[in-house]
Design a protein around this motif. Structure first.
Motif, PDB file in Angstrom:
ATOM      1  N   ALA A  37       0.835  -1.216   0.000  1.00  0.00           N
ATOM      2  CA  ALA A  37       0.000   0.000   0.000  1.00  0.00           C
ATOM      3  C   ALA A  37       0.865   1.259   0.000  1.00  0.00           C
ATOM      4  CB  ALA A  37      -0.934  -0.010   1.211  1.00  0.00           C
ATOM      5  N   LEU A  38       2.019   1.208   0.664  1.00  0.00           N
ATOM      6  CA  LEU A  38       2.957   2.343   0.635  1.00  0.00           C
ATOM      7  C   LEU A  38       3.481   2.558  -0.787  1.00  0.00           C
ATOM      8  CD1 LEU A  38       5.182   1.900   3.835  1.00  0.00           C
ATOM      9  CD2 LEU A  38       3.619   3.797   3.377  1.00  0.00           C
ATOM     10  N   LYS A  39       3.799   1.461  -1.484  1.00  0.00           N
ATOM     11  CA  LYS A  39       4.294   1.555  -2.866  1.00  0.00           C
ATOM     12  C   LYS A  39       3.210   2.134  -3.783  1.00  0.00           C
ATOM     13  CE  LYS A  39       7.651  -2.194  -2.445  1.00  0.00           C
ATOM     14  NZ  LYS A  39       8.023  -3.551  -2.840  1.00  0.00           N
ATOM     15  N   ASP A  40       1.981   1.772  -3.497  1.00  0.00           N
ATOM     16  CA  ASP A  40       0.820   2.231  -4.255  1.00  0.00           C
ATOM     17  C   ASP A  40       0.662   3.756  -4.116  1.00  0.00           C
ATOM     18  OD1 ASP A  40      -1.834   0.978  -5.504  1.00  0.00           O
ATOM     19  OD2 ASP A  40      -2.442   2.628  -4.192  1.00  0.00           O
ATOM     20  N   ILE A  41       0.704   4.255  -2.873  1.00  0.00           N
ATOM     21  CA  ILE A  41       0.521   5.694  -2.642  1.00  0.00           C
ATOM     22  C   ILE A  41       1.769   6.470  -3.083  1.00  0.00           C
ATOM     23  CG2 ILE A  41       1.238   5.766  -0.194  1.00  0.00           C
ATOM     24  CD1 ILE A  41      -1.727   7.744  -1.711  1.00  0.00           C
ATOM     25  N   TYR A  42       2.924   5.822  -3.064  1.00  0.00           N
ATOM     26  CA  TYR A  42       4.163   6.445  -3.547  1.00  0.00           C
ATOM     27  C   TYR A  42       4.052   6.707  -5.055  1.00  0.00           C
ATOM     28  CZ  TYR A  42       9.286   7.081  -4.003  1.00  0.00           C
ATOM     29  OH  TYR A  42      10.548   7.575  -4.248  1.00  0.00           O
ATOM     30  N   TYR A  43       3.519   5.741  -5.784  1.00  0.00           N
ATOM     31  CA  TYR A  43       3.253   5.903  -7.218  1.00  0.00           C
ATOM     32  C   TYR A  43       2.231   7.031  -7.411  1.00  0.00           C
ATOM     33  CZ  TYR A  43       1.381   4.932 -11.895  1.00  0.00           C
ATOM     34  OH  TYR A  43       0.965   5.048 -13.206  1.00  0.00           O
ATOM     35  N   ALA A  44       1.153   6.970  -6.603  1.00  0.00           N
ATOM     36  CA  ALA A  44       0.068   7.946  -6.730  1.00  0.00           C
ATOM     37  C   ALA A  44       0.564   9.370  -6.525  1.00  0.00           C
ATOM     38  CB  ALA A  44      -1.048   7.616  -5.731  1.00  0.00           C
ATOM     39  N   GLU A  45       1.351   9.591  -5.464  1.00  0.00           N
ATOM     40  CA  GLU A  45       1.850  10.942  -5.170  1.00  0.00           C
ATOM     41  C   GLU A  45       2.699  11.480  -6.325  1.00  0.00           C
ATOM     42  OE1 GLU A  45       0.543  12.729  -3.023  1.00  0.00           O
ATOM     43  OE2 GLU A  45       0.730  12.036  -0.968  1.00  0.00           O
ATOM     44  N   LYS A  50      11.109   8.490   3.726  1.00  0.00           N
ATOM     45  CA  LYS A  50      11.563   8.327   5.120  1.00  0.00           C
ATOM     46  C   LYS A  50      10.877   7.124   5.768  1.00  0.00           C
ATOM     47  CE  LYS A  50      12.556  13.128   6.319  1.00  0.00           C
ATOM     48  NZ  LYS A  50      12.015  14.325   6.964  1.00  0.00           N
ATOM     49  N   ILE A  51       9.595   6.968   5.480  1.00  0.00           N
ATOM     50  CA  ILE A  51       8.828   5.851   6.058  1.00  0.00           C
ATOM     51  C   ILE A  51       9.380   4.520   5.565  1.00  0.00           C
ATOM     52  CG2 ILE A  51       6.545   4.728   6.122  1.00  0.00           C
ATOM     53  CD1 ILE A  51       5.389   7.684   6.054  1.00  0.00           C
ATOM     54  N   PHE A  52       9.665   4.425   4.272  1.00  0.00           N
ATOM     55  CA  PHE A  52      10.275   3.195   3.730  1.00  0.00           C
ATOM     56  C   PHE A  52      11.568   2.887   4.486  1.00  0.00           C
ATOM     57  CE2 PHE A  52       7.748   3.917  -0.261  1.00  0.00           C
ATOM     58  CZ  PHE A  52       7.240   2.629  -0.395  1.00  0.00           C
ATOM     59  N   LYS A  53      12.376   3.915   4.704  1.00  0.00           N
ATOM     60  CA  LYS A  53      13.660   3.740   5.400  1.00  0.00           C
ATOM     61  C   LYS A  53      13.437   3.264   6.843  1.00  0.00           C
ATOM     62  CE  LYS A  53      18.115   6.055   5.719  1.00  0.00           C
ATOM     63  NZ  LYS A  53      18.861   7.311   5.578  1.00  0.00           N
ATOM     64  N   LEU A  54      12.445   3.863   7.511  1.00  0.00           N
ATOM     65  CA  LEU A  54      12.145   3.504   8.908  1.00  0.00           C
ATOM     66  C   LEU A  54      11.766   2.033   9.069  1.00  0.00           C
ATOM     67  CD1 LEU A  54      10.059   6.592  10.106  1.00  0.00           C
ATOM     68  CD2 LEU A  54      12.202   5.807  11.120  1.00  0.00           C
ATOM     69  N   ILE A  55      11.094   1.479   8.066  1.00  0.00           N
ATOM     70  CA  ILE A  55      10.677   0.065   8.166  1.00  0.00           C
ATOM     71  C   ILE A  55      11.609  -0.853   7.377  1.00  0.00           C
ATOM     72  CG2 ILE A  55       8.251   0.626   8.672  1.00  0.00           C
ATOM     73  CD1 ILE A  55       7.664  -0.186   5.690  1.00  0.00           C
ATOM     74  N   ASP A  56      12.771  -0.302   6.998  1.00  0.00           N
ATOM     75  CA  ASP A  56      13.815  -1.072   6.336  1.00  0.00           C
ATOM     76  C   ASP A  56      13.350  -1.670   5.002  1.00  0.00           C
ATOM     77  OD1 ASP A  56      16.439  -1.993   6.186  1.00  0.00           O
ATOM     78  OD2 ASP A  56      15.930  -3.932   7.061  1.00  0.00           O
ATOM     79  N   GLU A  57      12.680  -0.836   4.225  1.00  0.00           N
ATOM     80  CA  GLU A  57      12.218  -1.244   2.892  1.00  0.00           C
ATOM     81  C   GLU A  57      12.704  -0.225   1.874  1.00  0.00           C
ATOM     82  OE1 GLU A  57      10.574  -3.946   1.978  1.00  0.00           O
ATOM     83  OE2 GLU A  57       9.876  -4.744   3.893  1.00  0.00           O
ATOM     84  N   LYS A  58      12.818  -0.663   0.619  1.00  0.00           N
ATOM     85  CA  LYS A  58      13.275   0.220  -0.455  1.00  0.00           C
ATOM     86  C   LYS A  58      12.082   0.966  -1.052  1.00  0.00           C
ATOM     87  CE  LYS A  58      15.154  -0.701  -4.735  1.00  0.00           C
ATOM     88  NZ  LYS A  58      15.809  -1.584  -5.682  1.00  0.00           N
ATOM     89  N   PRO A  59      12.205   2.303  -1.250  1.00  0.00           N
ATOM     90  CA  PRO A  59      11.087   3.027  -1.875  1.00  0.00           C
ATOM     91  C   PRO A  59      10.900   2.573  -3.325  1.00  0.00           C
ATOM     92  CG  PRO A  59      12.739   4.549  -0.986  1.00  0.00           C
ATOM     93  CD  PRO A  59      13.318   3.176  -0.928  1.00  0.00           C
ATOM     94  N   GLU A  60       9.746   2.026  -3.597  1.00  0.00           N
ATOM     95  CA  GLU A  60       9.419   1.578  -4.959  1.00  0.00           C
ATOM     96  C   GLU A  60       7.990   1.969  -5.282  1.00  0.00           C
ATOM     97  OE1 GLU A  60      12.127  -2.492  -5.318  1.00  0.00           O
ATOM     98  OE2 GLU A  60      10.013  -2.649  -4.749  1.00  0.00           O
ATOM     99  N   LYS A  61       7.750   2.226  -6.570  1.00  0.00           N
ATOM    100  CA  LYS A  61       6.391   2.561  -7.009  1.00  0.00           C
ATOM    101  C   LYS A  61       5.685   1.303  -7.492  1.00  0.00           C
ATOM    102  CE  LYS A  61       8.069   6.904  -8.853  1.00  0.00           C
ATOM    103  NZ  LYS A  61       8.436   7.522 -10.119  1.00  0.00           N
TER     104      LYS A  61
END
Length: 198
Positions: A45-53, A92-103
Motif C-alpha cells: 500500500a505504501l508503494k501504491d501511494i508512492y506511485y500515486a503521489e 523516510k517511512i520506507f527507510k524507517l521500516i527497512d524497505e526500499k522506496p518503490e512505485k
C-alpha cells in the motif's frame, strides 16, 4: 569469598546469555515481521501511494495550467509543493521500516487523474464552470489520499511503527486541510459565478 565470586560469574553469564537471546529474538522477530501478511500489505500500500503521489505532482501542473482563477491556480501550485514533501516523507517511512522506496502502479489514481483530464477537455477554457469541475476532480484525489493515509496510519500504529505512524498522520492532516481549502474556494465565489454562466 570464593562463593561470592562464583555467584557473580554465574550471574554475568546469565546476563550475557539473556542479551544474546534478545538479539537472536529481535532478528527472528524482524524476519517474521517482514514475512507477516499485514506487513506485506502495508508495504504494498505504501508503494501504491508512492506511485500515486508522483503521478499527482504531474496532474497538478496540468490542473494549474487549466484553472481560470488565480486562487485556484495558487491552490494547485501550493498543493504540488506539498505533494513533493509527501513523497520525501514516504521515502523516510520506507527507510524507517527497512524497505526500499518503490512505485507500484495504482489503477485507482490513474482513473481519477484520467477523469480530471476529461474535465479539462469537456469544459470551456477560461470559464468558472471549468474551475468548479477542477475543484471536484481535485477533491476526488484528496479523498483517495485521505482514505489511504488514514488506513496506513492505523496499520502503522497496530504494527508498532510509531515514527512511521506520526509521519503518515502528519500527511493525513495536510490532505484534510487541502480538501477544506478547496471547498472554501468553491463556496466563496466559483460555484456562484459558474451558475451564472450561459
Amino acid at each position: 569469598m570464593a562463593t561470592k565470586t562464583a555467584e557473580n560469574n554465574n550471574s554475568s553469564t546469565a546476563v550475557s546469555e539473556k542479551k544474546n537471546m534478545t538479539i537472536d529474538n529481535a532478528s527472528v522477530d524482524a524476519k517474521e515481521m517482514k514475512n507477516a501478511p499485514l506487513h506485506k500489505f502495508f508495504v504494498s500500500a505504501l508503494k501504491d501511494i508512492y506511485y500515486a503521489e508522483n503521478a499527482i505532482v504531474d496532474a497538478l501542473e496540468k490542473m494549474q495550467e487549466a484553472a481560470t482563477t488565480e486562487e485556484l491556480k495558487d491552490a494547485f501550485e501550493d498543493h504540488q509543493l506539498q505533494t513533493k514533501k509527501h513523497i520525501s516523507r514516504l521515502e523516510k517511512i520506507f527507510k524507517l521500516i527497512d524497505e526500499k522506496p518503490e512505485k507500484k502502479e495504482c489503477e485507482a489514481i490513474k482513473g481519477i487523474i484520467k477523469e480530471g483530464e476529461e474535465v479539462i477537455k469537456s469544459t470551456e477554457e477560461g470559464s468558472m464552470t471549468r474551475d468548479a469541475a477542477l475543484i471536484i476532480a481535485a477533491q476526488k484525489v484528496e479523498h483517495y489520499e485521505i482514505a489511504t493515509y488514514g488506513g496506513l496510519a492505523q496499520l502503522a500504529i497496530t504494527m508498532g511503527h510509531d515514527k512511521a505512524a506520526d509521519l503518515l498522520e502528519k500527511t493525513l492532516q495536510e490532505e484534510e486541510e487541502t480538501d477544506e481549502n478547496l471547498t472554501d474556494i468553491a463556496e466563496t465565489f466559483i460555484n456562484f459565478d459558474a451558475e451564472q454562466e450561459d
